[in-house]
Design an enzyme around this catalytic site. Structure first.
Site, PDB file in Angstrom:
ATOM      1  CB  ILE A  18      56.809 -33.253  20.811  1.00 29.37           C
ATOM      2  CG1 ILE A  18      57.869 -32.815  21.830  1.00 29.37           C
ATOM      3  CG2 ILE A  18      57.513 -33.816  19.589  1.00 29.37           C
ATOM      4  CD1 ILE A  18      58.726 -33.994  22.355  1.00 29.37           C
ATOM      5  N   GLY A  67      68.726 -27.420  28.264  1.00 31.90           N
ATOM      6  CA  GLY A  67      67.433 -28.101  28.251  1.00 31.90           C
ATOM      7  C   GLY A  67      66.707 -27.915  29.566  1.00 31.90           C
ATOM      8  N   GLY A 104      54.878 -37.158  22.770  1.00 31.13           N
ATOM      9  CA  GLY A 104      55.733 -38.275  22.369  1.00 31.13           C
ATOM     10  C   GLY A 104      56.477 -38.849  23.557  1.00 31.13           C
ATOM     11  CD  GLU A 139      64.538 -35.593  28.317  1.00 36.23           C
ATOM     12  OE1 GLU A 139      63.936 -36.210  27.429  1.00 36.23           O
ATOM     13  OE2 GLU A 139      65.729 -35.812  28.586  1.00 36.23           O
ATOM     14  N   GLY A 192      66.475 -30.298  22.246  1.00 33.29           N
ATOM     15  CA  GLY A 192      65.841 -29.626  21.113  1.00 33.29           C
ATOM     16  C   GLY A 192      65.790 -28.115  21.230  1.00 33.29           C
TER      17      GLY A 192
END
Ligand code: FAD
Ligand code: SF4
Lengths: 316, 732
Positions: free
Chosen positions: B471, B692, B244, B695, B514
């Site tokens: 994802i 996270g 995604g 990214e 997430g």
């Protein structure tokens, strides 16, 4: 995709007769180019003649010491053939620089010669494109032209021919053999096979309606050091920004053909006399009269540098 | 569960299952073709019809007329949906423009119709028979041309559009060493493998959408709003998502048109966007122009740092938030940032992996390299000198954890940074000019409320249900690890069910929030389940341990399954965050090291080695985390060297709208990639102490590549992507 009818041909002559006699007919070989274009409604044949059953899938020696390559020899098989690798390494390297393993397994010699341009506007049916839709204009001329031709184009179209194989074949003085609907066969030198766009960019080869390619003849080996250098933005699986096919002999003489710069494999025999004088001298003749856009003017320097590197490499 | 004080010791700290490199539990389904994607729900939907989306042929203007007669008469065609016959449709909260256009057209390939037919081929053929006449309008498509007229962007989740601390102008003017440079990044496409796709089925007024979406609850909200139906009548199911990168954060035309098509055809309809539509019909990462000014003392201390950015979007759109990291990453008393937004009529811009920081770091970290060179400092030493352990805009606000210096230190040793010559063009390997480059990685750690339901059955199996999506990131696996750790079970005793709006609302997949947030939600639900188990087994809560499938308290040991002997035990909870993220700046850090070779003759660029060192809190699963980082590094190479949606500034669209034209790296472009994680646990982030990482791995890569190219060639390219034509004329 427009609905179409389909038949299988079993002899080259019958295929040519069927093609000449059926309106909107096209041959289908590997289908790796034609089917994509049909899905996008760029090619809209009414009838497909499947030529995969024709026994044109052999590579055989010729009495002149060359090789006769059948129209249906797959790109993978041609590149891997021991005689091709030994005597025509340029061809093998050019083939392996193209597409991907899966595509080369399917792509044929004749289909490769007749693959259509990768101009992005040709692929978008909302855009004017004289090649796709004669008379509609050319969106690329004032649009995105980085990948397009710097020489040989016209005010109607500046698309390039994307084939790597054809560039090597041009340098090797290959000859295309065909059969026509009346059963007549003819030979066409690679130099004459593709047309320049002029006012009719939709006409890309000199084949007559219904004329079927039966094969390509390679003359006897040219010798020398053979280099195919394909320059692109990523390392693999991309069309050439430019490519250089060079055959360089010990004494510095040789041949050069270019891909990615023109609507056909680009070779100027007269320029080759300057090979001993170096890449700059050759390039200035090869690309004399070039009319690049601001997007793709870098190709001129790139050709010179790439040719120079190939000549250095060939000298060892 | 409210998380408003720093985490203390909890069962996750045992690290019996969490923190281990466990294989992805969905991996087997993916590689055997048994993970059902939205377009292939043959298991759930019998006899679907097929929808084919028609995109607008112009970028701006309106539809003058549409002739549907030939399409409707075409073989197999069941319905043709247009704005005219679709009934009242609203615009979703997350969409900038309408998903079904007409008569006004906002951008190229905006959907104008859906043709529904018995087969895909018939739908596509029918679509070719729809005749549409347009009236072309005037649009603006050129960011550089619109730059001067661009006004200040609005405020948003990114904070204010402009910031100022101290006296930037004065300090910059007074600085003995200055850099003032402008960088550009192009529009980029998500280019994930699986297209946007949905299968829709109505049962009365209840709609089920099997779709490919990262954020289930947002999706339910916007489907309901767009169609004007009650949210409780909308069910979204998205258990597997084939990539995604932010392109599936929002409901897109496939979902809305599948629903409308299914209503019209009175049977289930499935719709996938074609590859060409994906680039111009959906969202993209907007291009940016970034001006960076840095002033420093001669010994390398930054005294002034300013970052201004221009991007464009549709009216009512949002800026690409490229200046965020510059507010936080380096020290300096005088600072400013500003984001301006131009109106462009290109397809709508929106989030793509690490929105803001990805393009922002591409620019800032070249600037830091340039500045280090001006100062005669090693680029790592320059960054070390300007490290800060507090938010430089509000020094009373510390970072929850910050080990940027340590990342550089470890990376430099591993990569052999000391072998780099500061003089460009000094290293050669045959025909290749060889260069090394470095850049910091920085991405904020965001936290989002996240819920889960856990069920213990009499077989001793624990089933986790949450609308969290996977994802390709590893959500299934880290959620299973979390539940296994909490309940004292091996991982094969945990079943994870994701991506269904019938499950509790989760953080969803986006913004690298997430992993930490969704597992924290599962943690909260498991705490509640543990309490229920203790109560049911009448154990002493104070001294209870869950281990090896047993519950122990004092000298009592009871199999966990026994708690469910009389029926399943179900517990539900969610993690909610207090103000820790306000009191402490939570960010993730890293250092990227890259070696490139540049062909001395042709300027062809090849990456030869890459290393990323990451400091991102507790690493829940080193294997899936590493996969995230190497995938991000690969994307960073794409951004550095090839990815660019080319704008046709006259016709107003992205020209190279297929994967032959929009190049992303292939295997041959990617060398061996090494990833190292610092051993961290951040008690401010959540009970998981994780942050996270998906990214972070992207931020800074592009600049590290560009800096390595500079080191190899001496040519500084400030306009991405760094392609050979930008180097060639400047290389002798
Ligand atoms: C993703 C992708 C990447 C690619 N990358 C490259 C690349 O880097 N370099 C490169 O050179 N190529 C590349 N190609 C193109 C590929 O080489 C061609 O698609 C292939 O060679 C076509 O051969 P085919 O047999 O499949 O032709 P088809 O698709 O079957 O036919 C192509 C055309 O030739 C005509 N034709 C076929 N056989 C005959 C015959 N015997 N006589 C007369 N007409 C005939 C057909 O009617 C049709 O018009 C790529 C293709 C794809 C899809
Ligand atoms: S360059 Fe040729 S192929 Fe491309 S748009 Fe113009 S006419 Fe069409």
């Amino acid at each position: 995709m427009r609905p179409f009818t389909y038949e299988r041909a079993w002899t080259p002559a019958a295929a040519a007769v069927a093609a000449a006699g059926t309106p909107g007919a096209k041959f289908i070989a590997g289908g790796t180019n034609l089917l994509d274009l049909m899905k996008l409604q760029i090619e809209t044949p009414l009838h497909l003649i499947d030529i995969n059953g024709l026994a044109l899938d052999k590579i055989e020696p010729t009495p002149e010491g060359g090789l006769q390559v059948g129209a249906l020899v797959r790109n993978t098989d041609l590149a891997a053939d021991a005689r091709v690798r030994r005597d025509y390494p340029l061809l093998s390297r050019a083939l392996l620089a193209g597409a991907s393993g899966q595509l080369r397994n399917r792509a044929t010699t004749a289909g490769n010669l007749l693959q259509r341009t990768r101009c992005p506007y040709f692929y978008d049916t909302n855009m004017p494109c004289n090649k796709r839709n004669p008379g509609s204009g050319c969106a690329a001329l004032e649009g995105f032209s980085r990948p397009l031709a710097v020489i040989g184009g016209s005010g109607a179209c500046i698309a390039t021919n994307p084939s790597d194989m054809a560039v090597a074949m041009r340098a090797l003085d290959a000859v295309v053999t065909t059969v026509g609907p009346a059963g007549e066969s003819r030979t066409i030198a690679m130099a004459d096979f593709h047309r320049l766009p002029g006012d009719t960019p939709h006409l890309e080869s000199v084949l007559a309606p219904g004329e079927l390619i039966t094969g390509v003849t390679l003359p006897k080996p040219a010798g020398g050091t053979q280099i195919y250098h394909k320059v692109r933005d990523r390392a693999s699986y991309a069309f050439a920004l430019i490519s250089v096919a060079a055959i360089v002999h010990k004494d510095g003489t040789g041949r050069v053909a270019l891909g990615g710069v023109a609507p056909k494999p680009w070779r100027v025999e007269a320029a080759e006399a300057d090979m001993p004088r170096g890449a700059k001298a050759v390039t200035s003749q090869l690309l004399a009269g070039a009319a690049p856009t601001s997007d793709n003017a870098f190709k001129l320097l790139l050709v010179e540098r790439t040719l120079g590197a190939a000549m250095t490499e060939a000298r060892g | 569960m409210k998380f408003d004080t720093p985490a203390t010791t909890n069962p996750i700290d045992q690290l019996k299952v969490v923190g281990h490199p466990i294989d992805r539990i969905d991996g087997r389904y993916k590689v055997t073709g048994t993970a059902p994607y939205a377009y292939e729900r043959h298991d759930a939907v019998g006899n679907p019809a097929y929808g084919f989306v028609i995109g607008a042929a112009i970028a701006k203007g309106r539809i003058a007329s549409m002739d549907l007669a030939a399409a409707k008469a075409a073989p197999g065609v069941l319905a043709v949906i247009t704005a005219e016959n679709a009934g009242q449709l609203a615009k979703g909260d997350m969409n900038t423009v309408k998903l079904l256009a007409g008569p006004d057209i906002d951008h190229y390939h905006q959907a104008v119709a859906l043709v529904v037919a018995e087969t895909f081929e018939q739908a596509r053929d029918g679509a070719e028979k729809v005749r549409i006449d347009y009236v072309r309008g005037q649009g603006r498509f050129d960011l550089a041309a619109a730059r001067d007229g661009a006004g200040m962007a609005g405020s948003g989740y990114w904070g204010p559009p402009a910031t100022s601390v101290g006296d930037f102008a004065g300090a910059f003017a007074a600085a003995p060493v200055q850099l003032d440079a402008t960088y550009t990044t192009p529009d980029q496409g998500h280019a994930m493998m699986e297209p946007h796709a949905s299968t829709a089925a109505w049962d009365g007024d209840k709609l089920t959408l099997w779709t490919s979406n990262q954020m289930i609850a947002w999706g339910v909200g916007d489907v309901a709003k767009t169609l004007g139906v009650a949210a409780e009548n909308v069910r979204l199911i998205s258990p597997f998502v084939g990539g995604g990168f932010g392109g599936k954060l929002f409901v897109r035309a496939d979902a809305i048109l599948a629903a409308l098509g299914a209503r019209a055809a009175k049977r289930p309809v499935k719709v996938a966007l074609t590859r060409p539509l994906m680039f111009n019909n959906t969202t993209h990462r907007p291009a940016t122009i970034q001006r960076i000014r840095i002033g420093a003392s001669r010994d390398g201390k930054i005294t002034a740092i300013g970052h201004e950015s221009w991007s464009g979007d549709q009216p009512d759109g949002q800026p690409e938030t490229t200046v965020g990291q510059t507010r936080l990453i380096y020290a300096g008393a005088n600072r400013m940032t500003a984001m301006r937004l131009a109106t462009l009529h290109l397809p709508e811009g929106n989030a793509m992996r690490a929105p803001g920081e990805a393009p922002g770091m591409m620019a800032l970290e070249i600037a830091m390299d340039e500045m280090a060179e001006k100062l005669g400092l090693d680029p790592i030493a320059f960054r070390d000198l300007n490290d800060t352990q507090v938010d430089p805009e509000s020094p009373d606000r510390p970072f929850s954890q910050r080990q940027l210096v340590e990342c550089f230190r470890l990376g430099a040793a591993r990569f052999g940074w000391d072998k780099r010559s500061p003089r460009p063009g000094a290293a050669r390997d045959g025909r290749w000019l060889v260069g090394l480059g470095v850049a910091a990685a920085f991405r904020n750690n965001l936290v989002m409320a996240s819920g889960a339901r856990v069920r213990l059955d009499r077989r001793g199996l624990v089933t986790v249900e949450t609308d969290m999506t996977d994802i390709g990131t590893g959500s299934y696996t880290i959620i299973a690890q979390t539940a296994a750790e909490m309940m004292g079970l091996p991982i094969d005793k945990v079943v994870v069910r994701l991506g269904d709006s019938a499950f509790p609302v989760s953080a969803g997949s986006g913004g690298q929030w997430g992993g930490n947030s969704s597992t924290a939600g599962v943690y909260a639900a498991c705490v509640r389940l543990r309490d229920t188990v203790v109560e049911r087994l009448r154990l002493n809560a104070a001294e209870v341990t869950f281990a090896d499938g047993q519950v122990r308290s004092g000298d009592r040991t009871v199999p966990l399954a026994e708690a469910a002997a009389d029926g399943d035990l179900v517990a539900e909870d969610k993690i909610e965050y207090g103000d820790l993220a306000k009191r402490y700046q939570q960010s993730t850090f890293g250092a990227h090291f890259v070696e490139v070779g540049v062909d001395a003759a042709t300027a062809e660029i090849r990456v030869r080695r890459m290393l990323a060192v990451c400091a991102a809190g507790r690493i829940l699963n080193p294997k899936s985390a590493r996969s995230q980082v190497i995938g991000a590094m690969t994307m960073g190479v794409g951004a550095a060297l090839m990815e660019e949606l080319v704008v046709d500034k006259r016709r107003g669209f992205f020209v190279n709208h297929d994967l032959a034209g929009y190049e992303v790296p292939v295997h041959a472009d990617i060398p061996h990639q090494e990833v190292a994680f610092l051993d961290e646990a951040d008690p401010m982030s959540s009970p998981m102490k994780a942050k996270g990482v998906g990214e972070l791995g992207l931020c800074g890569v592009g600049a590290a590549v560009a800096n390595a190219i500079y080191n190899a060639t001496g040519v500084r390219v400030r306009d991405y992507p760094v392609t050979l034509d930008k180097l060639l004329p400047l290389m002798s």
